[in-house]
Scaffold this motif. Structure first.
Motif, PDB file in Angstrom:
ATOM      1  N   HIS A   3       6.394   0.648  -3.601  1.00  0.00           N
ATOM      2  CA  HIS A   3       6.285  -0.728  -3.752  1.00  0.00           C
ATOM      3  C   HIS A   3       5.443  -1.026  -3.799  1.00  0.00           C
ATOM      4  CE1 HIS A   3       7.701  -4.789  -5.084  1.00  0.00           C
ATOM      5  NE2 HIS A   3       7.920  -4.539  -3.700  1.00  0.00           N
ATOM      6  N   GLY A   4       4.566  -1.076  -2.615  1.00  0.00           N
ATOM      7  CA  GLY A   4       3.648  -1.232  -2.802  1.00  0.00           C
ATOM      8  C   GLY A   4       2.517  -2.037  -1.495  1.00  0.00           C
ATOM      9  N   HIS A   5       3.465  -3.149  -0.798  1.00  0.00           N
ATOM     10  CA  HIS A   5       3.411  -3.837   0.162  1.00  0.00           C
ATOM     11  C   HIS A   5       2.825  -3.310   1.206  1.00  0.00           C
ATOM     12  CE1 HIS A   5       6.915  -2.668   1.094  1.00  0.00           C
ATOM     13  NE2 HIS A   5       7.183  -3.601   2.044  1.00  0.00           N
ATOM     14  N   VAL A   6       3.340  -2.671   1.624  1.00  0.00           N
ATOM     15  CA  VAL A   6       2.734  -1.721   2.763  1.00  0.00           C
ATOM     16  C   VAL A   6       0.985  -1.267   3.024  1.00  0.00           C
ATOM     17  CG1 VAL A   6       4.865  -1.314   3.773  1.00  0.00           C
ATOM     18  CG2 VAL A   6       3.931   0.046   2.724  1.00  0.00           C
ATOM     19  N   TYR A   7       0.198  -1.298   1.090  1.00  0.00           N
ATOM     20  CA  TYR A   7      -0.810  -0.366   0.922  1.00  0.00           C
ATOM     21  C   TYR A   7      -1.523  -1.912   0.887  1.00  0.00           C
ATOM     22  CZ  TYR A   7       2.461   3.475   1.575  1.00  0.00           C
ATOM     23  OH  TYR A   7       2.412   4.806   1.417  1.00  0.00           O
ATOM     24  N   ASN A   8      -0.825  -3.227   0.382  1.00  0.00           N
ATOM     25  CA  ASN A   8      -1.187  -4.431   0.074  1.00  0.00           C
ATOM     26  C   ASN A   8      -2.036  -4.096  -1.237  1.00  0.00           C
ATOM     27  OD1 ASN A   8      -2.180  -6.933   0.714  1.00  0.00           O
ATOM     28  ND2 ASN A   8      -4.404  -6.224   2.061  1.00  0.00           N
TER      29      ASN A   8
END
Length: 170
Positions: free
Chosen positions: A78-83
């Motif tokens: 999703h991308g949220h954990v990779y900022n």
């Protein structure tokens, strides 16, 4: 080879049913980059390779996964954990760590495709609440010879031709 990529439908079941009905027999893989807000067992998610978004409270989606796609490895997250709203650097590190040549992600609701350090990053935008553009979008990724082609489509299934881009990873 062809992949359908969608993200951030935020509970809109109809759009997933429609995409499946139109394309499931024409693509090799259907990728959902998170924030479906549906359990992975929901009929609308059947057939999609999906990951957990920051709004996916139910279900057992992985935070990311790797899909073998011909000669390519696709990192899906999703991308949220990779900022990803700040930078693609952390996602780039993860892609290299898993040997991916393609990284598909969502979260920002902003469509885009670019190559960074030999990895193609594709964000299909949001099929429900776009940012940066007015069109609600999804994407196709096609592998043709040594080229990768990214095409964006709006909610009415009209190609946004001006955004079609060819990439050569060699």
């Amino acid at each position: 080879m062809k992949a359908l990529i969608v993200s951030d439908n935020h509970g809109d079941r109809d759009v997933l049913r429609e995409l499946k009905s139109l394309y499931q027999n024409d693509v090799d893989v259907m990728i959902h980059c998170g924030d479906s807000e549906l359990k992975e067992t929901a009929s609308e998610m059947t057939g999609f390779v999906g990951v957990k978004g920051n709004c996916d409270w139910e279900g057992n989606y992985p935070k990311d996964l790797v899909v073998e796609w011909g000669v390519h490895k696709i990192l899906v997250t999703h991308g949220h954990v990779y900022n990803v709203k700040m930078s693609l650097m952390n996602l780039s590190y993860k892609a290299r760590e898993v040997g991916a040549t393609i990284a598909c992600f969502g979260h920002s609701h902003q469509l885009g495709a670019e190559i960074i350090d030999g990895v193609l990053f594709v964000n299909p935008g949001s099929i429900l609440m776009p940012r940066g553009r007015t069109e609600k979008t999804y994407a196709f990724l096609t592998s043709v010879d040594e080229k990768l082609v990214v095409q964006f489509y709006d909610r009415n299934h009209k190609e946004l031709v001006e955004l079609t881009t060819e990439f050569n990873l060699k």
